[in-house]
Design a protein around this motif. Structure first.
Motif, mmCIF file in Angstrom:
data_model
loop_
_atom_site.group_PDB
_atom_site.id
_atom_site.type_symbol
_atom_site.label_atom_id
_atom_site.label_comp_id
_atom_site.label_asym_id
_atom_site.label_seq_id
_atom_site.Cartn_x
_atom_site.Cartn_y
_atom_site.Cartn_z
ATOM 1 N N ALA A 46 0.830 -1.204 0.000
ATOM 2 C CA ALA A 46 0.000 0.000 0.000
ATOM 3 C C ALA A 46 0.867 1.258 0.000
ATOM 4 C CB ALA A 46 -0.920 -0.010 1.224
ATOM 5 N N LEU A 47 1.943 1.228 0.771
ATOM 6 C CA LEU A 47 2.864 2.375 0.811
ATOM 7 C C LEU A 47 3.523 2.590 -0.560
ATOM 8 C CD1 LEU A 47 4.522 1.708 4.279
ATOM 9 C CD2 LEU A 47 3.235 3.765 3.655
ATOM 10 N N LEU A 48 3.846 1.511 -1.219
ATOM 11 C CA LEU A 48 4.488 1.615 -2.535
ATOM 12 C C LEU A 48 3.528 2.203 -3.565
ATOM 13 C CD1 LEU A 48 6.440 -1.768 -2.609
ATOM 14 C CD2 LEU A 48 7.390 0.518 -2.353
ATOM 15 N N GLN A 49 2.259 1.945 -3.393
ATOM 16 C CA GLN A 49 1.271 2.501 -4.309
ATOM 17 C C GLN A 49 1.139 4.011 -4.120
ATOM 18 O OE1 GLN A 49 -2.381 0.333 -3.836
ATOM 19 N NE2 GLN A 49 -1.437 -1.628 -4.372
ATOM 20 N N ILE A 50 1.449 4.475 -2.913
ATOM 21 C CA ILE A 50 1.393 5.918 -2.626
ATOM 22 C C ILE A 50 2.667 6.604 -3.111
ATOM 23 C CG2 ILE A 50 1.307 7.647 -0.790
ATOM 24 C CD1 ILE A 50 -0.370 5.593 0.828
ATOM 25 N N ASP A 51 3.822 5.991 -2.795
ATOM 26 C CA ASP A 51 5.102 6.561 -3.209
ATOM 27 C C ASP A 51 6.108 5.419 -3.330
ATOM 28 O OD1 ASP A 51 7.560 7.807 -3.518
ATOM 29 O OD2 ASP A 51 7.048 9.487 -2.218
ATOM 30 N N SER A 52 6.263 4.906 -4.527
ATOM 31 C CA SER A 52 7.088 3.714 -4.719
ATOM 32 C C SER A 52 8.565 3.965 -4.397
ATOM 33 C CB SER A 52 6.948 3.192 -6.146
ATOM 34 O OG SER A 52 7.363 4.171 -7.083
ATOM 35 N N LEU A 59 10.585 -3.117 0.930
ATOM 36 C CA LEU A 59 10.276 -4.374 0.247
ATOM 37 C C LEU A 59 11.464 -5.342 0.242
ATOM 38 C CD1 LEU A 59 7.946 -5.704 -1.384
ATOM 39 C CD2 LEU A 59 8.991 -4.746 -3.446
ATOM 40 N N ASN A 60 12.652 -4.820 0.525
ATOM 41 C CA ASN A 60 13.868 -5.629 0.365
ATOM 42 C C ASN A 60 13.854 -6.925 1.169
ATOM 43 O OD1 ASN A 60 15.000 -3.828 -1.438
ATOM 44 N ND2 ASN A 60 16.126 -2.693 0.125
ATOM 45 N N GLU A 61 13.452 -6.854 2.426
ATOM 46 C CA GLU A 61 13.499 -8.061 3.251
ATOM 47 C C GLU A 61 12.561 -9.147 2.721
ATOM 48 O OE1 GLU A 61 11.210 -8.180 7.107
ATOM 49 O OE2 GLU A 61 11.320 -5.982 6.879
ATOM 50 N N TYR A 62 11.480 -8.740 2.090
ATOM 51 C CA TYR A 62 10.527 -9.716 1.553
ATOM 52 C C TYR A 62 11.024 -10.329 0.236
ATOM 53 C CZ TYR A 62 7.554 -7.612 5.068
ATOM 54 O OH TYR A 62 7.052 -7.152 6.262
ATOM 55 N N LEU A 63 11.816 -9.571 -0.510
ATOM 56 C CA LEU A 63 12.414 -10.107 -1.741
ATOM 57 C C LEU A 63 13.405 -11.224 -1.419
ATOM 58 C CD1 LEU A 63 13.075 -6.774 -3.669
ATOM 59 C CD2 LEU A 63 11.310 -8.479 -4.199
ATOM 60 N N ARG A 64 13.910 -11.220 -0.182
ATOM 61 C CA ARG A 64 14.869 -12.247 0.247
ATOM 62 C C ARG A 64 14.262 -13.197 1.270
ATOM 63 N NH1 ARG A 64 17.832 -7.364 0.695
ATOM 64 N NH2 ARG A 64 17.556 -7.468 2.955
ATOM 65 N N LEU A 78 6.803 -6.093 -6.930
ATOM 66 C CA LEU A 78 7.846 -5.329 -7.622
ATOM 67 C C LEU A 78 7.634 -5.369 -9.139
ATOM 68 C CD1 LEU A 78 10.417 -3.668 -7.296
ATOM 69 C CD2 LEU A 78 11.732 -5.802 -7.369
ATOM 70 N N THR A 79 7.175 -6.511 -9.640
ATOM 71 C CA THR A 79 6.915 -6.640 -11.079
ATOM 72 C C THR A 79 5.820 -5.678 -11.523
ATOM 73 O OG1 THR A 79 7.588 -8.963 -11.088
ATOM 74 C CG2 THR A 79 6.199 -8.230 -12.915
#
Length: 217
Positions: A46-52, A59-64, A78-79
């Motif tokens: 939701a935060l990324l949708q406001i200001d990516s 998001l980094n910790e979830y990518l790993r 991210l895609t």
């Protein structure tokens, strides 16, 4: 849990507002160690949708993440937001990543960096996952990397990884496509297929596949 699903639904509804006023609340949720990981990730999305750009580090910790569902979801987020992001190709070189995620990463490489040397490396790496190797062999059809033909031919050396006939046939078919299309490596692919087709030291299957690839336009 039902409470977690409800919380995610509420966060999704809030995110639709795309208002900076709700940013502090979403940040608190994303950093709440007592909240389920899925809920925290929903808040990050939701935060990324406001200001990516401002919130992308969250998001980094979830990518790993070690949990495959979380990692898959993070890459999906991210895609959607930044399809060109080079981190989307990172799982391709991580053999502990879920197979589906690695294949997605390979597709990202094919789309944005089709001449990457990782594709040639994967094809010839014996202990690599067979499906990833097959996908890389197909991807090399459109690669301008100078070792594209070399790596495909390497798989057709007599006695080379005889336990993967499907992959070796795929490499032969990829050489055939390269040989018959406007490609800087077309002549090299054609010459190698002709050599294999006429080489009595080659297994009969290799010679048949090479002949088939030469004739199949």
């Amino acid at each position: 849990s039902n409470s977690g699903v409800k919380a995610i639904n509420v966060i999704d509804a809030i995110a639709e507002l795309k208002s900076a006023d709700i940013t502090p609340l979403l940040v608190r949720i994303s950093q709440n160690a007592l909240a389920p990981a899925g809920v925290r990730l929903a808040a990050v999305e939701a935060l990324l949708q406001i200001d990516s750009q401002e919130h992308l580090p969250l998001l980094n910790e979830y990518l790993r993440a070690s949990a495959p569902p979380l990692r898959m979801q993070a890459h999906a987020i991210l895609t959607r937001l930044l399809p060109h992001d080079p981190r989307l190709s990172t799982p391709l070189s991580d053999r502990s990543a879920p197979l589906a995620l690695r294949l997605q990463a390979l597709a990202h490489v094919v789309t944005y960096t089709p001449d990457s040397p990782i594709l040639t490396t994967i094809v010839t790496t014996a202990n690599e996952h067979p499906q990833v190797r097959m996908a890389a062999a197909v991807a090399l059809i459109n690669s301008a990397h100078p070792d594209a033909v070399v790596s495909l031919v390497a798989m057709l050396r007599p006695g080379e990884q005889a336990d993967v006939p499907v992959l070796r046939r795929r490499c032969c078919l990829s050489l055939g496509v390269i040989a018959h299309q406007p490609d800087p490596h077309a002549s090299a692919a054609y010459e190698q297929l002709a050599r294999i087709a006429l080489d009595p030291a080659q297994p009969i299957a290799h010679r048949h596949w090479a002949t088939e690839a030469l004739l199949d336009r």
